[in-house]
Design a protein around this motif. Structure first.
Motif, PDB file in Angstrom:
ATOM      1  N   UNK A   1     -76.651  97.671  68.157  1.00  0.00           N
ATOM      2  CA  UNK A   1     -75.428  97.157  68.893  1.00  0.00           C
ATOM      3  C   UNK A   1     -75.786  95.656  69.098  1.00  0.00           C
ATOM      4  N   UNK A   2     -74.741  94.772  68.689  1.00  0.00           N
ATOM      5  CA  UNK A   2     -75.062  93.388  68.744  1.00  0.00           C
ATOM      6  C   UNK A   2     -74.106  92.980  70.071  1.00  0.00           C
ATOM      7  N   UNK A   3     -74.744  91.872  70.692  1.00  0.00           N
ATOM      8  CA  UNK A   3     -74.294  91.299  72.241  1.00  0.00           C
ATOM      9  C   UNK A   3     -73.639  90.032  71.941  1.00  0.00           C
ATOM     10  N   UNK A   4     -72.620  89.695  72.854  1.00  0.00           N
ATOM     11  CA  UNK A   4     -72.319  88.203  73.141  1.00  0.00           C
ATOM     12  C   UNK A   4     -73.303  87.688  73.658  1.00  0.00           C
ATOM     13  N   UNK A   5     -73.669  86.285  73.336  1.00  0.00           N
ATOM     14  CA  UNK A   5     -74.351  85.546  73.908  1.00  0.00           C
ATOM     15  C   UNK A   5     -74.674  85.612  75.306  1.00  0.00           C
ATOM     16  N   UNK A   6     -73.418  85.535  75.990  1.00  0.00           N
ATOM     17  CA  UNK A   6     -73.472  85.816  77.564  1.00  0.00           C
ATOM     18  C   UNK A   6     -74.199  86.861  78.338  1.00  0.00           C
TER      19      UNK A   6
ATOM     20  N   UNK B   1     -61.101 100.021  73.370  1.00  0.00           N
ATOM     21  CA  UNK B   1     -59.835  99.179  73.522  1.00  0.00           C
ATOM     22  C   UNK B   1     -59.944  97.975  73.329  1.00  0.00           C
ATOM     23  N   UNK B   2     -60.970  97.365  74.070  1.00  0.00           N
ATOM     24  CA  UNK B   2     -61.258  95.862  73.949  1.00  0.00           C
ATOM     25  C   UNK B   2     -61.488  95.249  72.248  1.00  0.00           C
ATOM     26  N   UNK B   3     -62.277  96.155  71.725  1.00  0.00           N
ATOM     27  CA  UNK B   3     -62.517  95.978  70.115  1.00  0.00           C
ATOM     28  C   UNK B   3     -61.029  95.771  69.431  1.00  0.00           C
TER      29      UNK B   3
ATOM     30  N   UNK C   1     -58.988  92.958  70.085  1.00  0.00           N
ATOM     31  CA  UNK C   1     -58.983  91.383  69.659  1.00  0.00           C
ATOM     32  C   UNK C   1     -59.246  91.734  67.987  1.00  0.00           C
ATOM     33  N   UNK C   2     -58.860  92.816  67.605  1.00  0.00           N
ATOM     34  CA  UNK C   2     -59.029  92.799  66.037  1.00  0.00           C
ATOM     35  C   UNK C   2     -60.289  92.699  65.466  1.00  0.00           C
ATOM     36  N   UNK C   3     -61.043  93.295  65.962  1.00  0.00           N
ATOM     37  CA  UNK C   3     -62.281  93.311  65.562  1.00  0.00           C
ATOM     38  C   UNK C   3     -62.489  94.055  64.185  1.00  0.00           C
ATOM     39  N   UNK C   4     -63.373  93.524  63.377  1.00  0.00           N
ATOM     40  CA  UNK C   4     -63.401  94.257  62.021  1.00  0.00           C
ATOM     41  C   UNK C   4     -63.635  95.758  62.315  1.00  0.00           C
ATOM     42  N   UNK C   5     -62.857  96.577  61.505  1.00  0.00           N
ATOM     43  CA  UNK C   5     -62.964  98.171  61.853  1.00  0.00           C
ATOM     44  C   UNK C   5     -64.316  98.426  61.347  1.00  0.00           C
TER      45      UNK C   5
ATOM     46  N   UNK D   1     -67.204  86.426  68.755  1.00  0.00           N
ATOM     47  CA  UNK D   1     -65.835  85.878  68.846  1.00  0.00           C
ATOM     48  C   UNK D   1     -64.958  86.816  69.676  1.00  0.00           C
ATOM     49  N   UNK D   2     -65.268  88.366  69.600  1.00  0.00           N
ATOM     50  CA  UNK D   2     -64.359  89.303  70.120  1.00  0.00           C
ATOM     51  C   UNK D   2     -64.725  89.193  71.771  1.00  0.00           C
ATOM     52  N   UNK D   3     -65.878  88.667  72.160  1.00  0.00           N
ATOM     53  CA  UNK D   3     -66.099  88.645  73.772  1.00  0.00           C
ATOM     54  C   UNK D   3     -66.336  90.056  74.275  1.00  0.00           C
ATOM     55  N   UNK D   4     -66.177  90.078  75.536  1.00  0.00           N
ATOM     56  CA  UNK D   4     -66.386  91.294  76.261  1.00  0.00           C
ATOM     57  C   UNK D   4     -65.444  91.600  77.554  1.00  0.00           C
TER      58      UNK D   4
END
Length: 385
Positions: free
Chosen positions: A242-247, A307-309, A312-316, A350-353
């Motif tokens: 699982x990849x994380x946002x930098x923040x 729902x958030x992903x 934000x139109x995250x790549x499916x 890109x998609x954030x949290x």
């Protein structure tokens, strides 16, 4: 029961030859249906004397010990609970051959009258079907090959729109994070930012962070009713990264600073039981906010992240990879997008949290100088000064 049928006289007019007598005997037996497979299964095989309770014990043990897709101990405990509370009191002493559409119908009526959801009723009846089907002949074929009929059983229809799947909102998660601290706060952040199951999150160790804290490897989980780490996961897709946002990565690295082993643990160093944490942490806070409802547990964080992903139109392909959802279409099966680490990290940034993290100065403040009780100086020391 033994029966006889006249074939021909033993002498005189009407006497048949030996081959004619055999042929006529076969015709009589075939006309009666006594040698049919259906008659054998319904009449002869029911004389085995196996009761539903006896076979349910065998089935549950086999389900855990088989090599092909064995069930975990936590799921086995859930099934045993359903058997003990609902299924066995209704059909435990019935011969397995007599467990059918009509004998199961009173059990369904009882569960519906008690207020069990259609989804739960259907799941419990599925267990009944599996127990009946588990009794096999030496060739591995079910002895009692039932034709289950939902209409005859009056099995309730599962309406997806009526199922309880509540999800937390971004502002609610922000409030939970703001009102909490320490392990509780870090758990809320991790769940909401990754969509991990709580059993997976509570089994994360410091060693599972790689790539500067941007990637978490999911390879183990906490057992449901025992503070124990197990290496099996819910599904094959659950073993992932699982990849994380930098923040989020920075927040968790601050939290993990100086820690070894588990990220979340009791004062004795043992893993948390997530049922206890829900009762002690999550539920009281949701009740205080007026948001507690049926189904609003740890899984509501996973629904928020999904729902958030999608919003934000995250790549499916990457979305399914992070959320441990197996591919369904051929395009998803053929795609290897999840193997592109750089693209995954870029997509995570890109998609954030979607929620508010606490300010850095408010995170995990630990006093550098230990706090000690004030002791008045002895008289001799004062005089020497």
């Amino acid at each position: 029961m033994h029966v006889r049928e006249r074939i021909c006289p033993i002498f005189g007019p009407g006497l048949l030859s030996k081959s004619e007598r055999k042929r006529k005997a076969r015709e009589i037996i075939q006309a009666s249906g006594a040698d049919s497979a259906e008659y054998f299964k319904e009449v002869v095989k029911q004389d085995t004397g196996v009761t539903f309770r006896e076979q349910s014990e065998i089935w549950l043990k086999q389900s855990q010990n088989r090599k092909r897709k064995p069930i975990g101990q936590s799921y086995a405990a859930t099934i045993q609970g359903a058997l003990d509370k609902w299924i066995l009191p209704a059909v435990e002493n019935l011969p397995l051959a007599n467990v059918n559409n009509l004998s199961v119908k009173p059990l369904i009526e009882k569960m519906v009258a008690a207020g069990l959801s259609p989804r739960t009723v259907n799941k419990y009846i599925e267990h009944v079907k599996q127990v009946v089907e588990s009794l096999k002949n030496p060739n591995g074929e079910p002895i009692h090959n039932r034709k289950w009929n939902a209409e005859i059983m009056d099995l309730p229809i599962v309406e997806r729109a009526e199922q309880k799947r509540p999800s937390l909102k971004a502002n609610t998660i922000s409030e939970l994070i703001k009102a909490s601290s320490g392990q509780e706060q870090a758990l809320y952040v991790l769940l909401a930012a990754t969509g991990m199951r709580v059993s997976e999150a509570l089994a994360v160790e410091v060693r599972h962070f790689t790539n500067g804290g941007r990637i978490i490897t999911v390879e183990q989980q906490i057992q449901k009713d025992e503070p124990k780490i197990v290496k099996y996961l819910k599904t094959a897709s659950s073993k992932r990264q699982v990849d994380l946002h930098p923040d989020i990565a920075e927040y968790l690295q601050r939290y993990a600073a100086g820690k070894t082993g588990l990220l979340f643990h009791t004062a004795n160093g043992t893993p948390h039981l997530y049922g206890n944490l829900e009762d002690r942490w999550l539920t009281p806070r949701l009740m205080k906010m007026g948001l507690d409802e049926k189904g609003m547990g740890w899984h509501s964080f996973k629904r928020f992240r999904k729902t958030w992903l999608r919003g934000t139109r995250c790549l499916e392909d990457i979305n399914n990879f992070w959320m441990a959802h197996k591919p369904h279409t051929m395009s998803e099966v053929y795609s290897h997008l999840h193997e592109d680490v750089e693209m995954r990290l870029d997509e995570a940034a890109r998609v954030g949290y979607g929620f508010v993290l606490p300010a850095p100065q408010n995170m995990f403040v630990v006093p550098i100088v230990p706090i000690v009780p004030r002791i008045a100086p002895r008289q001799g020391s004062r005089d020497a000064a």
